[in-house]
Design an enzyme around this catalytic site. Structure first.
Site, PDB file in Angstrom:
ATOM      1  N   ALA A 124       0.822  -1.214   0.000  1.00 53.44           N
ATOM      2  CA  ALA A 124       0.000   0.000   0.000  1.00 53.44           C
ATOM      3  C   ALA A 124       0.852   1.259   0.000  1.00 53.44           C
ATOM      4  O   ALA A 124       0.338   2.368   0.142  1.00 53.44           O
ATOM      5  CB  ALA A 124      -0.927  -0.001   1.211  1.00 53.44           C
ATOM      6  N   ASP A 178      12.251   5.374   4.773  1.00 54.84           N
ATOM      7  CA  ASP A 178      11.287   4.527   5.469  1.00 54.84           C
ATOM      8  C   ASP A 178      11.864   3.939   6.759  1.00 54.84           C
ATOM      9  O   ASP A 178      11.198   3.880   7.795  1.00 54.84           O
ATOM     10  CB  ASP A 178      10.814   3.414   4.534  1.00 54.84           C
ATOM     11  CG  ASP A 178      10.247   3.978   3.242  1.00 54.84           C
ATOM     12  OD1 ASP A 178       9.936   5.180   3.207  1.00 54.84           O
ATOM     13  OD2 ASP A 178      10.127   3.225   2.260  1.00 54.84           O
TER      14      ASP A 178
HETATM   15  C1  GAF Z   1       9.849   4.323  -1.257  1.00 53.13           C
HETATM   16  C2  GAF Z   1      11.318   4.180  -0.914  1.00 53.13           C
HETATM   17  F1  GAF Z   1      11.515   3.072  -0.151  1.00 53.13           F
HETATM   18  C3  GAF Z   1      11.829   5.410  -0.188  1.00 53.13           C
HETATM   19  O1  GAF Z   1      13.210   5.279   0.003  1.00 53.13           O
HETATM   20  C4  GAF Z   1      11.494   6.693  -0.938  1.00 53.13           C
HETATM   21  O2  GAF Z   1      12.337   6.869  -2.037  1.00 53.13           O
HETATM   22  C5  GAF Z   1      10.036   6.697  -1.360  1.00 53.13           C
HETATM   23  O3  GAF Z   1       9.658   5.506  -2.023  1.00 53.13           O
HETATM   24  C6  GAF Z   1       9.702   7.850  -2.246  1.00 53.13           C
HETATM   25  O4  GAF Z   1       9.818   9.047  -1.549  1.00 53.13           O
HETATM   26  O5  GAF Z   1       9.088   4.341  -0.096  1.00 53.13           O
END
Ligand code: GAF
Length: 389
Positions: A124, A178
């Site tokens: 998601a 993340d």
């Molecule tokens: C995904 C990636 F895992 C993150 O590192 C980031 O680049 C994001 O996409 C986009 O902002 O969640």
């Protein structure tokens, strides 16, 4: 049965015949703004979700990993030495990858038994994989006394280890937002993450103080970062920086954007660059507004961010565009897709009184367009990974 620390511990005991040493949890995240900026050494602004992944863990004497998840029928049993790029496949790579990455960082690790259960919806765009990695990493750090699950500086190191696991073993070429969100967010705050030097600051984020809600609209449209599109965007950004002779696109000041774009080789690279540079600037503007207590004024920045991702970065899709458009035409102050893109979720900043109307309008629009029913729910900013028991 919703995932909980007690339930995952009980499931562990049933699967492995005795109790786990403990249970750790880590949250999913939703990014408020600052998309595809992390691997450009830029700024992003995630919050931790109240939805968490729980890991019940017990170390083993030897080096065998036995991995189970209540979300998947796949079970893995393998030697630590057999963990490598692509092995184990699927979710097992995210869990085993953490052990591999700890070893790669010079730590002595052992085998373990692991049972996972998660409240974070999979696919998601809400970082179920980082929640998984970070719950396991927290557990292993605590059980082996590695000291990586302590203060913010230690957690920054642990986040980098989880990124290595994801990049190398799960082979998803993601940035670090993340894992930082899962390990470094604070309840009631958004995390301003500066990916150039890894520093963070906590920015108060409390929509309820303005009678607003942050609505997540999970489109249920397929979201996969391993299918090459994410990697292509990352490669375009690297190429743009190379053509400009800069270490990253972070070094381009928004005021110099036009002259900078003239130096690039083609329209596609120019568009990708324009997204990254303007998006980093939108993060700064958002943070300034939040710090002035002007959350409602953030709405237009969300809208601009969505257009930039749709038109310049090319990572939206029909479902995300419908969710954003319908939310904004039914009272949202602003809306945007969030996360990696190509499906997943959008967010909307909505007057709390209008949440039901916006949700119903989005549900109807999806039905009219022949899309699967979306899942809309309001969230608050939760806390980061923790030991549960
Ligand atoms: C995904 C990636 F895992 C993150 O590192 C980031 O680049 C994001 O996409 C986009 O902002 O969640």
């Amino acid at each position: 049965m919703p995932a909980s620390a007690d339930f995952v511990a009980q499931s562990f005991s049933e699967a492995f015949g005795s109790e786990p040493s403990g249970v750790w949890s880590a949250p999913g995240r939703v990014n408020l703004i600052g998309e595809h900026t992390d691997y450009n050494a830029g700024l992003c602004l995630p919050i931790a979700l109240p939805l968490r992944t729980y890991a019940a863990v017990r170390l083993r004497a030897g080096s065998v990993l036995r991995l189970r998840s209540l979300q998947s029928p796949e079970q893995y049993e393998l030697e630590l030495d057999d963990v490598r790029a692509g092995n184990p496949p699927g979710w097992g790579g995210y869990a085993a990858g953490v052990l591999w990455a700890l070893k790669d960082a010079g730590h002595e690790v052992s085998g373990l038994d692991l049972m996972l259960d998660s409240q974070v919806p999979l696919g998601a765009g809400l970082s179920s994989s980082a929640a998984l990695e970070c719950s396991v990493a927290a557990a292993v750090s605590d059980l082996l006394d590695l000291g990586l699950f302590g203060d913010d500086q230690a957690r920054a190191t642990l986040a980098a280890i989880c990124v290595n696991a994801e990049n190398t073993i799960a082979q998803a070429p993601t940035g670090g937002m993340d894992q930082s969100a899962a390990l470094r967010c604070r309840a009631g705050h958004a995390l301003l993450l500066d990916c150039r030097d890894g520093t963070v600051s906590q920015v108060p984020f409390d929509p309820s103080a303005h009678r607003l809600s942050l609505l997540i609209m999970n489109t249920r449209a397929n979201h996969a970062l391993g299918d090459g599109q994410y990697a292509q965007r990352r490669a375009s950004c690297d190429e743009a920086a190379r053509q400009l002779g800069l270490p990253s696109l972070r070094e381009v000041a928004v005021g110099d954007l036009d002259v900078t774009l003239d130096l690039l080789s083609d329209d596609e690279i120019r568009a990708r660059t324009r997204h990254v540079v303007t998006e980093i600037d939108r993060v700064s503007q958002t943070v300034a507004l939040l710090r002035e207590g002007r959350l409602p004024d953030v709405g237009p920045l969300f809208n601009a961010s969505h257009l930039s991702m749709r038109d310049d970065f090319g990572i939206s899709c029909a479902e995300l565009d419908v969710a954003v458009e319908v939310a904004t035409t039914h009272g949202a102050l602003g809306a945007r897709m969030t996360g990696g893109g190509f499906g997943g979720s959008a967010i909307a900043l909505v007057p709390t009184d209008s949440t039901a109307d916006v949700t119903s309008a989005v549900m109807h629009a999806f039905a009219d367009s022949g899309f699967s029913a979306p899942h809309c729910f309001a969230v608050t900013a939760g806390g980061s990974a923790q030991r549960e028991s």
